[in-house]
Scaffold this motif. Structure first.
Motif, PDB file in Angstrom:
ATOM      1  N   LYS A 122       0.873  -1.129  -0.048  1.00 14.12           N
ATOM      2  CA  LYS A 122      -0.057  -0.175  -0.078  1.00 14.12           C
ATOM      3  C   LYS A 122       0.661   1.169  -0.090  1.00 14.12           C
ATOM      4  O   LYS A 122       0.415   2.316  -0.714  1.00 14.12           O
ATOM      5  CB  LYS A 122      -0.871   0.161   1.323  1.00 14.12           C
ATOM      6  N   ALA A 123       1.863   1.372   0.979  1.00 13.28           N
ATOM      7  CA  ALA A 123       2.507   2.373   0.959  1.00 13.28           C
ATOM      8  C   ALA A 123       4.050   2.326   0.485  1.00 13.28           C
ATOM      9  O   ALA A 123       4.751   3.416   0.487  1.00 13.28           O
ATOM     10  CB  ALA A 123       2.514   2.934   2.550  1.00 13.28           C
ATOM     11  N   GLY A 124       4.432   1.025   0.202  1.00 15.75           N
ATOM     12  CA  GLY A 124       6.042   1.164  -0.311  1.00 15.75           C
ATOM     13  C   GLY A 124       6.803   1.112   0.883  1.00 15.75           C
ATOM     14  O   GLY A 124       6.399   1.244   2.200  1.00 15.75           O
ATOM     15  N   PHE A 125       8.170   1.175   0.756  1.00 17.24           N
ATOM     16  CA  PHE A 125       9.068   1.151   1.558  1.00 17.24           C
ATOM     17  C   PHE A 125      10.384   2.105   1.419  1.00 17.24           C
ATOM     18  O   PHE A 125      10.938   2.232   0.328  1.00 17.24           O
ATOM     19  CB  PHE A 125       9.974  -0.334   1.684  1.00 17.24           C
ATOM     20  N   HIS A 126      10.325   3.042   2.234  1.00 14.17           N
ATOM     21  CA  HIS A 126      10.898   4.280   1.890  1.00 14.17           C
ATOM     22  C   HIS A 126      12.413   4.422   3.034  1.00 14.17           C
ATOM     23  O   HIS A 126      12.106   5.042   3.652  1.00 14.17           O
ATOM     24  CB  HIS A 126       9.897   5.566   2.155  1.00 14.17           C
ATOM     25  N   LEU A 127      13.363   3.760   2.429  1.00 16.42           N
ATOM     26  CA  LEU A 127      14.614   3.820   3.153  1.00 16.42           C
ATOM     27  C   LEU A 127      15.037   5.381   3.295  1.00 16.42           C
ATOM     28  O   LEU A 127      15.853   5.750   4.357  1.00 16.42           O
ATOM     29  CB  LEU A 127      15.680   3.163   2.725  1.00 16.42           C
ATOM     30  N   ASP A 128      14.783   6.363   2.535  1.00 22.59           N
ATOM     31  CA  ASP A 128      15.370   7.634   2.121  1.00 22.59           C
ATOM     32  C   ASP A 128      14.694   8.311   3.639  1.00 22.59           C
ATOM     33  O   ASP A 128      15.408   9.144   3.818  1.00 22.59           O
ATOM     34  CB  ASP A 128      15.027   8.101   1.205  1.00 22.59           C
ATOM     35  N   ALA A 129      13.667   7.686   4.129  1.00 23.39           N
ATOM     36  CA  ALA A 129      13.124   8.702   5.116  1.00 23.39           C
ATOM     37  C   ALA A 129      13.699   8.631   6.484  1.00 23.39           C
ATOM     38  O   ALA A 129      13.824   9.556   7.349  1.00 23.39           O
ATOM     39  CB  ALA A 129      11.635   7.945   5.758  1.00 23.39           C
ATOM     40  N   LEU A 130      14.755   7.529   6.717  1.00 22.81           N
ATOM     41  CA  LEU A 130      15.822   7.638   7.787  1.00 22.81           C
ATOM     42  C   LEU A 130      16.902   8.826   7.524  1.00 22.81           C
ATOM     43  O   LEU A 130      17.384   9.096   8.811  1.00 22.81           O
ATOM     44  CB  LEU A 130      16.371   6.346   7.593  1.00 22.81           C
ATOM     45  N   ARG A 131      16.701   9.409   6.492  1.00 20.80           N
ATOM     46  CA  ARG A 131      17.765  10.681   6.340  1.00 20.80           C
ATOM     47  C   ARG A 131      17.373  11.518   7.444  1.00 20.80           C
ATOM     48  O   ARG A 131      18.159  12.391   7.754  1.00 20.80           O
ATOM     49  CB  ARG A 131      17.956  11.060   5.086  1.00 20.80           C
ATOM     50  N   TRP A 619      10.054   5.813  13.546  1.00 24.25           N
ATOM     51  CA  TRP A 619      11.082   5.946  12.416  1.00 24.25           C
ATOM     52  C   TRP A 619      10.367   4.673  11.489  1.00 24.25           C
ATOM     53  O   TRP A 619      10.555   4.619  10.299  1.00 24.25           O
ATOM     54  CB  TRP A 619      12.267   5.395  12.901  1.00 24.25           C
ATOM     55  N   VAL A 620       9.770   3.425  12.087  1.00 25.23           N
ATOM     56  CA  VAL A 620       9.387   2.269  11.542  1.00 25.23           C
ATOM     57  C   VAL A 620       8.222   2.811  10.703  1.00 25.23           C
ATOM     58  O   VAL A 620       7.798   2.363   9.576  1.00 25.23           O
ATOM     59  CB  VAL A 620       8.887   1.286  12.592  1.00 25.23           C
ATOM     60  N   ALA A 621       7.314   3.525  11.616  1.00 21.17           N
ATOM     61  CA  ALA A 621       6.348   4.237  10.470  1.00 21.17           C
ATOM     62  C   ALA A 621       6.588   4.977   9.423  1.00 21.17           C
ATOM     63  O   ALA A 621       5.842   4.874   8.269  1.00 21.17           O
ATOM     64  CB  ALA A 621       5.230   4.956  11.489  1.00 21.17           C
ATOM     65  N   SER A 622       7.729   5.761   9.590  1.00 28.85           N
ATOM     66  CA  SER A 622       8.217   6.809   8.120  1.00 28.85           C
ATOM     67  C   SER A 622       8.739   5.722   7.242  1.00 28.85           C
ATOM     68  O   SER A 622       8.525   6.102   6.098  1.00 28.85           O
ATOM     69  CB  SER A 622       9.264   7.542   8.993  1.00 28.85           C
ATOM     70  N   LEU A 623       9.152   4.555   7.434  1.00 27.03           N
ATOM     71  CA  LEU A 623       9.939   3.690   6.388  1.00 27.03           C
ATOM     72  C   LEU A 623       8.491   3.250   5.425  1.00 27.03           C
ATOM     73  O   LEU A 623       8.858   3.122   4.363  1.00 27.03           O
ATOM     74  CB  LEU A 623      10.370   2.539   7.139  1.00 27.03           C
ATOM     75  N   PHE A 624       7.411   3.204   6.089  1.00 28.13           N
ATOM     76  CA  PHE A 624       5.984   2.823   5.505  1.00 28.13           C
ATOM     77  C   PHE A 624       5.323   4.004   4.599  1.00 28.13           C
ATOM     78  O   PHE A 624       4.134   3.909   4.453  1.00 28.13           O
ATOM     79  CB  PHE A 624       5.231   2.081   5.960  1.00 28.13           C
ATOM     80  N   GLY A 625       6.091   5.566   4.717  1.00 28.39           N
ATOM     81  CA  GLY A 625       5.419   6.377   4.039  1.00 28.39           C
ATOM     82  C   GLY A 625       4.697   7.249   5.099  1.00 28.39           C
ATOM     83  O   GLY A 625       4.000   8.016   4.723  1.00 28.39           O
ATOM     84  N   ALA A 626       4.626   7.181   6.321  1.00 29.17           N
ATOM     85  CA  ALA A 626       3.936   7.840   7.286  1.00 29.17           C
ATOM     86  C   ALA A 626       4.354   9.293   7.372  1.00 29.17           C
ATOM     87  O   ALA A 626       5.705   9.382   7.510  1.00 29.17           O
ATOM     88  CB  ALA A 626       3.658   6.831   8.565  1.00 29.17           C
ATOM     89  N   ASN A 627       3.586  10.058   7.460  1.00 26.62           N
ATOM     90  CA  ASN A 627       3.972  11.458   7.696  1.00 26.62           C
ATOM     91  C   ASN A 627       4.169  11.742   9.326  1.00 26.62           C
ATOM     92  O   ASN A 627       3.147  12.235   9.898  1.00 26.62           O
ATOM     93  CB  ASN A 627       3.065  12.701   7.018  1.00 26.62           C
ATOM     94  N   VAL A 628       5.303  11.521  10.072  1.00 26.76           N
ATOM     95  CA  VAL A 628       5.505  11.602  11.303  1.00 26.76           C
ATOM     96  C   VAL A 628       5.491  12.951  11.835  1.00 26.76           C
ATOM     97  O   VAL A 628       5.656  13.173  13.192  1.00 26.76           O
ATOM     98  CB  VAL A 628       6.601  10.648  11.839  1.00 26.76           C
ATOM     99  N   SER A 629       5.716  13.749  10.849  1.00 27.68           N
ATOM    100  CA  SER A 629       6.040  15.383  11.412  1.00 27.68           C
ATOM    101  C   SER A 629       4.551  15.791  12.258  1.00 27.68           C
ATOM    102  O   SER A 629       4.709  16.603  13.122  1.00 27.68           O
ATOM    103  CB  SER A 629       6.287  16.423  10.719  1.00 27.68           C
ATOM    104  N   ARG A 630       3.444  15.204  11.939  1.00 26.48           N
ATOM    105  CA  ARG A 630       2.235  15.412  12.691  1.00 26.48           C
ATOM    106  C   ARG A 630       2.322  14.968  14.133  1.00 26.48           C
ATOM    107  O   ARG A 630       1.366  15.518  14.815  1.00 26.48           O
ATOM    108  CB  ARG A 630       1.046  14.975  11.822  1.00 26.48           C
ATOM    109  N   LEU A 631       3.063  14.077  14.552  1.00 25.14           N
ATOM    110  CA  LEU A 631       3.077  13.638  15.678  1.00 25.14           C
ATOM    111  C   LEU A 631       3.637  14.331  16.840  1.00 25.14           C
ATOM    112  O   LEU A 631       3.291  14.388  17.999  1.00 25.14           O
ATOM    113  CB  LEU A 631       3.960  12.177  15.673  1.00 25.14           C
ATOM    114  N   PHE A 632       4.451  15.576  16.408  1.00 24.29           N
ATOM    115  CA  PHE A 632       5.244  16.063  17.683  1.00 24.29           C
ATOM    116  C   PHE A 632       5.045  17.429  17.627  1.00 24.29           C
ATOM    117  O   PHE A 632       4.215  18.222  16.758  1.00 24.29           O
ATOM    118  CB  PHE A 632       6.756  16.030  16.924  1.00 24.29           C
TER     119      PHE A 632
END
Length: 800
Positions: A122-131, A619-632
């Motif tokens: 559904k969302a793919g796997f985004h290793l670049d999110a870890l940057r 971080w795990v959620a961001s690997l699957f394309g989640a927009n984690v910026s809204r968390l904080f």
């Protein structure tokens, strides 16, 4: 990964699980029907996996939120089933667990794999999110290196684990392993809600996170803590319940605070002295005013007030990271206190149901942290006033919190970006309001002892006794009139700098180790219904390899929490750490640490651990394309120039009034017991003329007051304690022991062969003979009930 590869992997995993099942010894030469059924299920699943590996169906259509959630719930269900089957009733279910566990583990692995694979489709796997996490990773790495260096220092020097001859105890109560995992899972649920915000209720997201969630945490804490029977209160602060009484009476420090609070209600006003922890004593007096002597209701009321502690942690975690982190940390606190209540009858604890200030100080520090963080973020006059006043109230709850103050000012210096003028103005405003808050109490104490002091000199004498090579905790060596605590500490430190530095460091590090050990170690767990394994009570500072690895893992997660708080809130994110270091240093300076002495700040270790755990999950959620910026949460960085306003003056006045409460409370009641000795003698003789001759003896005494904490003891029995109250010490005759409060505290023992019911909290007139450390009661009269009790030796002379 192609879908066929996934199915082939499932088939291989099924073969491994089937092999594990076949290796389980059979009770007979033939396979049972149950085992044959399990084998059939495995064969069917393996065959289905192999067939789908060769001819896979179109799984892409299931890459939707509901199927993903379904497999995730399946994984949770199988996990819970495995745990309950293994630990709910091990004796009955262990054979079943042994046979079913291969299949359940296999189904659990399948559920996780399919949930992740559908999420990947559904969302793919985004290793670049870890940057984006690189700054946090670098900060976390730095924190981890520092923590490891400290860990190595302790391992090499043994400071922090080497017992001090002056005072040493066991670590505080930890949470249990399953509680840790459950808290993180529930925190992860909040994380998922924040990321996807499914419309599950009519309430908005802000209403759920800012009101309903903290309210739920409060109600959960109250319900769980109150569910533990009051009969568990049998340790050093609640002496064992003795017939004919069915409720616990406070004892030791708890009894001391309790009868101090009742002195306000009888007009004795702290018995003419300076009470320690005056704000807490006033709080107890308010509870007695509302509920009189009903300790069950008083304990319930105190518990419901202190259940705000997890709520404070929730808002603190949400402020420095996210609501998910706040919920996780709050649940840590809820479960840890639940465990504390469970084991209260078996070991030393300090809990919400005890009349001591350690837990209240934990809550006070958490709320003050929130106000200080608000000041560090907004940097305006109003926030400085609120922070200073709140810190002043904290000092009235626990004086040693004063050592935290320099660390708060150091944080503020960096937050103000080294702008000396702005920083100095803010710190002066903070300090002036703090001083104004505590000044009424200092004036009150000056009128009593001729010096500005927080505590009674006898409390200072305890610290005095700690600065010596022997005779620690012996306050008799302190000359109250001619010696100064400050001069004693300075002189002894200058004469023995290495010795003082050693025990200060030892207790400082022991406090920090105690915080780390609030997280569970890998120790035997005998089941949910079995007594809690009290492994920490006998802990000698050594760690097995598995626990050594676990501690390093904990330090890594804590480092991530520190790194995340630092990167997102800079110096304000280190506020809990600053409070922790300051209070741990206060423990070191006073030469006390372990169990309840660590409690006010030992939660800060699992606070950063909770932040770290949720950060990693994000971080795990961001690997699957989640927009984690809204968390904080976002930090306010702009300096606000603001002048004093009229409402600021009202705030200061409010803090001064709150700081005056311990003094104002002295006028809450007029003196209750004012009869002269001659008036009491006349009243006694009117009840029993035979007392006239007895009371004419020069060694006889008669007085009135409020009777508290009656307990019956058989011959040679008493409370086993290092320094028991005189009325509860073992003696060679059967008796009731109690205290009577009027203008002072009187120890009274009433000889009796059998338990006699004396009404706790009732007005009483006591006639008897003075012994070395107690009054031997010969005659008791309760005016309200017109009830009289007299001993067999009532009419004998005091000293024949």
């Amino acid at each position: 990964m192609r879908i066929s590869t996934l199915f082939f992997l499932c088939g291989v995993e099924g073969a491994v699980a089937l092999t594990a099942l076949l290796l389980i010894p059979s009770e007979s030469a033939h396979l049972s029907l149950a085992r044959l059924a399990l084998i059939a299920i495995f064969v069917a699943l393996i065959a289905l996996s192999a067939w789908q590996g060769f001819r896979p169906f179109r799984i892409e259509r299931f890459a939707q939120p509901r199927p993903i959630a379904f497999f995730a719930l399946l994984a949770l269900t199988f996990s819970l089933t495995l745990f309950l089957l293994r630990y709910l009733n091990p004796q009955a279910s262990l054979p079943i667990y042994a046979r079913l566990s291969p299949l359940l583990w296999y189904l659990l692995i399948l559920s996780i794999q399919f949930a992740l694979y559908l999420l990947y489709l559904k969302a793919g796997f985004h290793l670049d999110a870890l940057r984006q996490t690189k700054p946090i990773l670098l900060a976390s790495l730095a924190a981890f290196v520092l923590l490891l260096a400290l860990f190595a220092f302790i391992a090499f020097t043994k400071l922090g684990v080497a017992k001090d001859s002056a005072y040493w105890g066991e670590p505080g109560v930890p949470m249990l392993g399953w509680q840790l995992v459950l808290s993180i899972l529930l925190g992860a649920t909040i994380l998922i809600y924040q990321l996807f915000k499914y419309p599950i209720t009519k309430f908005s997201s802000s209403q759920i996170l800012n009101f309903l969630l903290p309210l739920s945490l409060y109600l959960t804490a109250s319900a769980l803590w109150l569910s533990v029977p009051i009969e568990t209160l049998k340790n050093s602060f609640y002496a064992p319940i003795t017939p004919p009484y069915a409720t616990p009476f406070p004892y030791s420090d708890a009894g001391f605070y309790d009868y101090l609070s009742q002195s306000l209600l009888i007009g004795a006003d702290y018995f003419g002295g300076i009470p320690p922890r005056p704000l807490y004593v006033v709080f107890l007096a308010a509870l007695h005013f509302l509920f009189d002597q009903d300790y069950v209701r008083i304990i319930v009321a105190q518990t419901m007030v202190l259940a705000l502690f997890p709520v404070a942690l929730y808002f603190l975690g949400a402020k420095l990271h996210s609501p998910a982190a706040g919920a996780t940390v709050a649940l840590f606190a809820v479960f840890r206190e639940l465990t504390t209540l469970w084991v209260s009858a078996n070991t030393r604890t300090a809990s919400v149901k005890m009349f001591i200030t350690d837990f209240a100080t934990s809550m006070g520090i958490a709320f003050v942290m929130l106000v200080v963080i608000r000041w560090l973020e907004r940097r305006d006059v109003k926030s400085a006033i609120l922070a200073g006043g709140s810190f002043g109230l904290l000092l009235l709850l626990r004086t040693q919190s004063l050592i935290i103050l320099p660390f708060v000012f150091i944080l503020a210096f960096f937050v103000y970006q080294k702008k000396w003028k702005d920083w100095l103005i803010a710190c002066v405003a903070f300090g002036l309001v703090m001083s104004a808050t505590i000044t009424p109490w200092l004036i009150h104490n000056y009128r009593l002892v001729g010096a500005f002091a927080f505590d009674d000199p006898s409390q200072m004498a305890v610290i005095f006794s700690q600065y010596s090579f022997e005779g620690n905790l012996d306050i008799s060596q302190f000359d109250f009139k001619n010696e100064s605590l400050g001069r004693r500490l300075l002189a002894f430190t200058l004469e023995n700098p290495g010795f003082v530095a050693g025990f200060v460091t030892n207790h400082f590090l022991n406090t920090e180790i105690g915080g780390l050990l609030t997280l569970p170690l890998l120790e035997p767990f005998n089941g949910l219904r079995a007594p809690v394994n009290l492994y920490w009570v006998e802990w000698d500072g050594a760690l097995e390899r598995r626990n050594l690895a676990l501690i390093v893992f904990y330090l890594a997660i804590i480092a991530v929490g520190l790194g995340a708080a630092w990167r997102r809130h800079r110096w304000a994110g280190l506020t809990p750490l600053a409070f922790n270091v300051g209070y741990a240093l206060a423990n070191g300076v006073s030469r006390f640490s372990s169990w309840r002495y660590n409690l006010p700040v030992d939660w800060i270790a699992y606070f950063y651990f909770g932040i770290g755990a949720i950060e990693i999950l994000s971080w795990v959620a961001s690997l699957f394309g989640a927009n984690v910026s809204r968390l904080f949460s976002n930090q306010t960085t702009e300096l606000k120039q603001e002048t004093l306003k009229p409402n600021h003056a009202l705030l200061i006045v409010a803090f001064v009034l709150l700081g005056s409460l311990p003094w104002l409370a002295q006028g809450i009641a007029q003196p209750r017991y004012t009869s002269t000795s001659e008036e009491l003698k006349a009243q006694a003789v009117a009840q029993n003329p035979a007392l006239a001759r007895f009371l004419s003896q020069p060694d006889s005494q008669i007085f009135e007051g409020r009777l508290l904490y009656p307990r019956f003891f058989r011959r040679n029995n008493g409370i086993a304690s290092k320094t028991p109250w005189a009325v509860y010490a073992a003696r060679d005759f059967s008796r009731l022991g109690f205290i009577v409060i009027n203008s002072a505290v009187r120890n009274v023992i009433f000889p009796a062969d059998q338990p006699v019911f004396l009404t706790h909290g009732a007005d009483v007139i006591v006639a008897g003979c003075q012994r070395d450390d107690y009054l031997e009661a010969r005659w008791l009269y309760f005016p309200a009930a017109d009830e009289t009790h007299q001993s067999e030796a009532s009419f004998a002379v005091c000293f024949p």
